[in-house]
Write a protein that holds these residues in place. Structure first.
Motif: not given
Ligand SMILES: Nc1ncnc2c1ncn2[C@@H]1O[C@H](COP(=O)(O)OP(=O)(O)O)[C@@H](O)[C@H]1O
Ligand SMILES: [Mg+2]
Lengths: 380, 250
Positions: A236-259
């Motif tokens: 979550l904190v990674a998404i907050r600080d660098a969302e696109s970086r988190t995506r490039f690590l392979g995390y599905r940002v939208e699922s985390y946010k939705l949860f």
């Protein structure tokens, strides 16, 4: 074990939980056990007022989870709070039964007044407490899920997301103001009699509702702590600080946010449900966009991304509000609140608890630096 | 969809991207073989970063195919999917998670289940711990493991990001200007590190620093205005007249 307790409940969390537990016991005890003449007696109206603060604190906690940790600035969380409140209100309305002005065993007064012939389908089931409990969590949760599904998948972020959350609560307010919407129009739901068979006005019920609010706050806090201290929380904190970086690590940002967004809406719904029997009314003004903005200010004042700060902020700001709006300064409250927000943004951007934590970390870091320097010197 | 199967690890065929009518990539074709290290050079604005954006799913090409491992069409996948296929990326501007410790940055990057539910229940396994210890050694950040990544020097951030890339255990690494802002010694160490990484993985490096590219000693592709201007050894490319004209500027 999935949640090592030491990780979830660090020292300051334990202090916080102890304080909430103490409040849950002491306030009702001072109200119920001491005679009214005692200087320590807590009058019943104060119990209800404190209960209201605790509900606001739970709302603030839910906002901090998404804003402080995941960077989702919702300016519409008051809507989830109000929906939870309406679900509870509907249960309370159906408990009135024949004791209403029109003495209709099924239809609440406002429906008789508006010439309803039968109960609208969405009012079915609300005579049952377990069903109402389910709806308190489900209605805000489903709305948040659907809203978030569209918003996060289309990657709406930042100011744009804040604006559409405002639009959401505004649209709901307009809807609930309409008489034919089926929720009592601008008068909302009120004149409650019983909750679970107990008189909502009774001293004992008030005390119990206060204690229940404290339990809900503590539970919400533990859930939030378990999440934010897990690897999920790190994401979550990674998404907050660098969302696109988190995506490039392979995390599905939208699922985390939705949860987290959905969970947070459910928490806000519970807060609203506990709020309504304590204030005795729920009406569409709870959907006002300004309410949601106020709640965000509480979090900013207390310190976002700290959980305890959100609770402290909610209680402090609302205490100040009660003090000011009952005195001659009442007309200036909104200016004061605005000023407070600007002052915090400029001079205390981390908020109260955030600033305190930061100061403590700096001190520790300095001490570490000094001791490691001493160690190297000794080694030489 | 008729994607010609190739033996290349990565194959770009006739890829074009326009931004408001401006062609950042213009019928770009490029093939990188498994296990290869390729250096991409080219003047500012040549489209090097845009090429990486296309490969990693950040930008959709208007035309052309991007094929990974002979048969996977990357243009149909999003960033998370592509990352999980084994394509890792280091950004031009070092982007690490400033508010997380160095160690937590690696914890987030390390190859593991990326789904939300798994990460709620996550606890560090001994295997993960020893992998992180080894990575910290490789990127020389063991003494800084508990420090906030935001407090690292520029060069250390670059290295942390390379460490995160390694932690992902990708098959293909895309590295955008890794030595920008590094001292000569750091630049040399980075070249050594990339060569070591290349023993197991395919690497594409974008870089301006010609000494660095020379030190890598690999095949070089020079981009200009969104397409390939020259390709070959560093000596061949830097002797090419067109390259001298548009890039080396002499
Ligand atoms: N998102 C974008 N919107 C508009 N123009 C862009 C965008 N991304 C890149 N460009 C333009 O495309 C060209 C290529 O950029 P880039 O790939 O960053 O070059 P390089 O990395 O080779 O220096 C530049 O002229 C740049 O201004
Ligand atoms: Mg670039």
């Amino acid at each position: 074990m999935a949640f090592p307790l030491i990780r979830v409940l660090d020292r300051s969390s334990l202090v916080f939980l102890a304080l909430v537990a103490a409040a849950a016991v002491i306030v009702p005890a001072l109200n119920l056990l001491l005679p009214e003449t005692s200087p320590l007696h807590v009058p019943t109206y104060l119990v209800a007022l404190f209960g209201k603060y605790v509900c606001y604190a739970l709302l603030a906690l839910s906002i901090d989870l998404i804003w402080g940790y995941c960077g989702i600035l919702s300016l519409g969380h008051g809507a989830f709070f109000a929906l939870g409140g309406y679900a509870m209100g509907m249960y309370l309305m159906r408990q009135i039964g024949t004791r209403g002005v029109y003495a209709n065993p099924i239809l609440p007064d406002f429906m008789v007044f508006l010439n309803y012939k039968e109960l609208p389908i969405f009012w079915y089931g609300f005579q049952s407490f377990p069903y109402a409990l389910l709806m308190i969590v489900l209605v805000p949760g489903v709305l948040a899920f659907v809203f978030g599904w569209f918003a996060f998948r289309s990657r709406v972020t930042g100011v744009y997301l804040s604006i559409i959350t405002q639009a959401m609560t505004f649209a709901l307010m307009l809807g609930f103001f309409r008489n034919n919407f089926g929720f009592g129009g601008n008068n909302g739901l009120t004149d409650f009699k019983d909750i679970l068979g107990f008189n909502v006005q009774a001293q004992g019920t008030r005390a119990a509702l206060f204690a229940a609010s404290c339990v809900a706050l503590a539970l919400g806090f533990v859930i939030c702590r378990a999440l934010v201290t897990s690897k999920f929380g790190k994401v979550l904190v990674a998404i907050r600080d660098a969302e696109s970086r988190t995506r490039f690590l392979g995390y599905r940002v939208e699922s985390y946010k939705l949860f987290v967004f959905t969970l947070s809406a459910c928490m806000a719904g519970v807060a609203g449900a506990l709020y309504v029997p304590q204030v005795g009314i729920i009406n569409p003004s709870e959907f006002q966009p300004a309410n949601s903005i106020e709640a965000v200010i509480w979090v900013a004042v207390g310190g976002r991304g700290t959980l305890t700060g959100a609770v402290l902020g909610a209680i402090l700001v609302n205490y100040a509000k009660t003090t000011f709006t009952t005195g001659m300064l009442a007309p200036y409250w909104l200016f004061l609140l605005g000023g407070l927000f600007i002052a915090v943004t400029l001079f205390l951007p981390r908020g109260i608890i955030g600033t305190f934590n930061h100061w403590q970390q700096e001190r520790l870091a300095k001490r570490d630096a000094v001791s490691s320097e001493a160690a190297t010197r000794a080694a030489e | 969809m008729d994607i010609r199967t190739t033996t290349s690890q990565l194959y770009l065929d006739n890829v074009s991207v326009s931004f408001d009518g401006f062609r950042a990539l213009n019928a770009l074709s490029l093939a990188v073989e498994p296990g290869e290290m390729r250096a991409i050079i080219g003047p500012n604005g040549a489209g090097k970063t845009t090429m990486m954006d296309v490969i990693t799913g950040k930008t959709q090409p208007d035309e052309g195919d991007v094929v990974f491992e002979g048969s996977i069409d990357l243009t149909r996948l999003d960033e998370a999917n592509i990352a999980n296929l084994g394509i890792g990326r280091k950004f031009q501007k070092p982007t690490v998670f400033d508010m997380h410790s160095v160690e937590d940055n690696l914890v987030l990057a390390i190859a593991a289940d990326r789904r939300a539910r798994a990460n709620i229940k996550w606890t560090e396994t001994p295997d993960e711990k020893s992998r992180i210890d080894r990575l910290l050694e490789t990127i020389r950040l063991t003494p800084a493991r508990g420090r906030l990544a935001g407090s690292l020097s520029h060069g250390q951030k670059q290295w942390l990001e390379i460490g995160m890339l390694l932690a992902q255990e990708p098959k293909l690494l895309l590295v955008d200007e890794p030595v920008a802002g590094m001292t000569d010694a750091e630049t040399h160490q980075t070249a050594e590190l990339l060569k070591e990484i290349n023993r197991e993985k395919t690497v594409i490096v974008v870089e301006h620093d010609m000494t660095f590219v020379r030190e890598l000693g690999v095949k070089v592709t020079c981009l200009h205005e969104g397409s390939v201007l020259a390709e070959g050894s560093i000596d061949q490319v830097s002797a090419n007249e067109r390259v001298i004209e548009v890039y080396l500027g002499r």
